[in-house]
Design a protein around this motif. Structure first.
Motif, PDB file in Angstrom:
ATOM      1  N   UNK A 173       0.841  -1.200   0.000  1.00  0.00           N
ATOM      2  CA  UNK A 173       0.000   0.000   0.000  1.00  0.00           C
ATOM      3  C   UNK A 173       0.876   1.251   0.000  1.00  0.00           C
ATOM      4  N   UNK A 174       1.938   1.227   0.785  1.00  0.00           N
ATOM      5  CA  UNK A 174       2.854   2.364   0.819  1.00  0.00           C
ATOM      6  C   UNK A 174       3.516   2.558  -0.540  1.00  0.00           C
ATOM      7  N   UNK A 175       3.953   1.467  -1.158  1.00  0.00           N
ATOM      8  CA  UNK A 175       4.599   1.559  -2.464  1.00  0.00           C
ATOM      9  C   UNK A 175       3.632   2.030  -3.538  1.00  0.00           C
ATOM     10  N   UNK A 176       2.387   1.566  -3.459  1.00  0.00           N
ATOM     11  CA  UNK A 176       1.390   1.943  -4.461  1.00  0.00           C
ATOM     12  C   UNK A 176       0.883   3.373  -4.254  1.00  0.00           C
ATOM     13  N   UNK A 182      -0.558  -3.207 -13.799  1.00  0.00           N
ATOM     14  CA  UNK A 182       0.221  -2.653 -12.687  1.00  0.00           C
ATOM     15  C   UNK A 182       1.473  -1.938 -13.181  1.00  0.00           C
ATOM     16  N   UNK A 183       2.121  -2.513 -14.185  1.00  0.00           N
ATOM     17  CA  UNK A 183       3.315  -1.886 -14.754  1.00  0.00           C
ATOM     18  C   UNK A 183       3.009  -0.548 -15.394  1.00  0.00           C
ATOM     19  N   UNK A 184       1.888  -0.470 -16.088  1.00  0.00           N
ATOM     20  CA  UNK A 184       1.480   0.790 -16.724  1.00  0.00           C
ATOM     21  C   UNK A 184       1.016   1.804 -15.691  1.00  0.00           C
ATOM     22  N   UNK A 185       0.258   1.347 -14.688  1.00  0.00           N
ATOM     23  CA  UNK A 185      -0.333   2.238 -13.689  1.00  0.00           C
ATOM     24  C   UNK A 185       0.711   2.750 -12.716  1.00  0.00           C
ATOM     25  N   UNK A 186       1.578   1.865 -12.233  1.00  0.00           N
ATOM     26  CA  UNK A 186       2.549   2.269 -11.217  1.00  0.00           C
ATOM     27  C   UNK A 186       3.972   2.220 -11.783  1.00  0.00           C
ATOM     28  N   UNK A 187       4.526   1.022 -11.906  1.00  0.00           N
ATOM     29  CA  UNK A 187       5.859   0.861 -12.486  1.00  0.00           C
ATOM     30  C   UNK A 187       6.107  -0.618 -12.755  1.00  0.00           C
ATOM     31  N   UNK A 188       7.040  -0.872 -13.646  1.00  0.00           N
ATOM     32  CA  UNK A 188       7.407  -2.260 -13.937  1.00  0.00           C
ATOM     33  C   UNK A 188       8.005  -2.912 -12.686  1.00  0.00           C
ATOM     34  N   UNK A 189       8.769  -2.150 -11.906  1.00  0.00           N
ATOM     35  CA  UNK A 189       9.361  -2.679 -10.684  1.00  0.00           C
ATOM     36  C   UNK A 189       8.278  -3.106  -9.687  1.00  0.00           C
ATOM     37  N   UNK A 227       5.194  -4.067 -10.463  1.00  0.00           N
ATOM     38  CA  UNK A 227       4.588  -5.280 -11.028  1.00  0.00           C
ATOM     39  C   UNK A 227       5.486  -6.489 -10.773  1.00  0.00           C
ATOM     40  N   UNK A 228       6.788  -6.331 -10.929  1.00  0.00           N
ATOM     41  CA  UNK A 228       7.723  -7.428 -10.680  1.00  0.00           C
ATOM     42  C   UNK A 228       7.715  -7.832  -9.207  1.00  0.00           C
ATOM     43  N   UNK A 229       7.609  -6.854  -8.308  1.00  0.00           N
ATOM     44  CA  UNK A 229       7.547  -7.161  -6.879  1.00  0.00           C
ATOM     45  C   UNK A 229       6.296  -7.968  -6.553  1.00  0.00           C
ATOM     46  N   UNK A 230       5.170  -7.572  -7.125  1.00  0.00           N
ATOM     47  CA  UNK A 230       3.910  -8.281  -6.903  1.00  0.00           C
ATOM     48  C   UNK A 230       3.985  -9.700  -7.469  1.00  0.00           C
ATOM     49  N   UNK A 231       4.692  -9.876  -8.551  1.00  0.00           N
ATOM     50  CA  UNK A 231       4.810 -11.184  -9.188  1.00  0.00           C
ATOM     51  C   UNK A 231       5.772 -12.108  -8.440  1.00  0.00           C
ATOM     52  N   UNK A 232       6.570 -11.547  -7.543  1.00  0.00           N
ATOM     53  CA  UNK A 232       7.548 -12.348  -6.808  1.00  0.00           C
ATOM     54  C   UNK A 232       6.901 -13.409  -5.929  1.00  0.00           C
ATOM     55  N   UNK A 233       7.670 -14.427  -5.599  1.00  0.00           N
ATOM     56  CA  UNK A 233       7.132 -15.556  -4.848  1.00  0.00           C
ATOM     57  C   UNK A 233       6.757 -15.210  -3.413  1.00  0.00           C
ATOM     58  N   UNK A 234       7.289 -14.122  -2.866  1.00  0.00           N
ATOM     59  CA  UNK A 234       6.980 -13.766  -1.483  1.00  0.00           C
ATOM     60  C   UNK A 234       5.641 -13.055  -1.329  1.00  0.00           C
ATOM     61  N   UNK A 235       5.122 -12.463  -2.388  1.00  0.00           N
ATOM     62  CA  UNK A 235       3.832 -11.784  -2.325  1.00  0.00           C
ATOM     63  C   UNK A 235       2.735 -12.801  -2.586  1.00  0.00           C
ATOM     64  N   UNK A 236       1.826 -12.922  -1.623  1.00  0.00           N
ATOM     65  CA  UNK A 236       0.682 -13.829  -1.751  1.00  0.00           C
ATOM     66  C   UNK A 236      -0.504 -13.050  -2.302  1.00  0.00           C
TER      67      UNK A 236
END
Length: 86
Positions: free
Chosen positions: A12-15, A37-44, A46-55
């Protein structure tokens, strides 16, 4: 088709906000969500959200394989960052 994206914890803070409503002409699969997400916020972001640690929870239920998600009209997807505890 409308759906809601909910960002929890440090996501939420990042977004910069807790949620975002999105509209599309057709259901969105996981690749579409990441592209949005990449278009709205940033590719980084979107990549963080796609990571295995984000549920991910779809309509309140945790999803085992987020890559198989398809958002339909009225769906809510929540992004849950890793949590540290003690």
């Amino acid at each position: 088709m409308k759906a809601k994206l909910v960002f929890l914890g440090r996501l939420e803070e990042q977004a910069g906000r807790g949620f975002e409503d999105i509209a599309a002409s057709a259901p969105l699969d996981w690749t579409d969500v990441l592209g949005w997400l990449g278009d709205w916020h940033s590719i980084e972001f979107a990549e963080a959200v796609d990571g295995e640690k984000v549920k991910v929870a779809l309509n309140g239920a945790l999803v085992a394989d987020k890559h198989g998600i398809v958002l339909n009209d009225g769906d809510e997807i929540a992004f849950l960052p890793p949590v540290s505890g003690g």
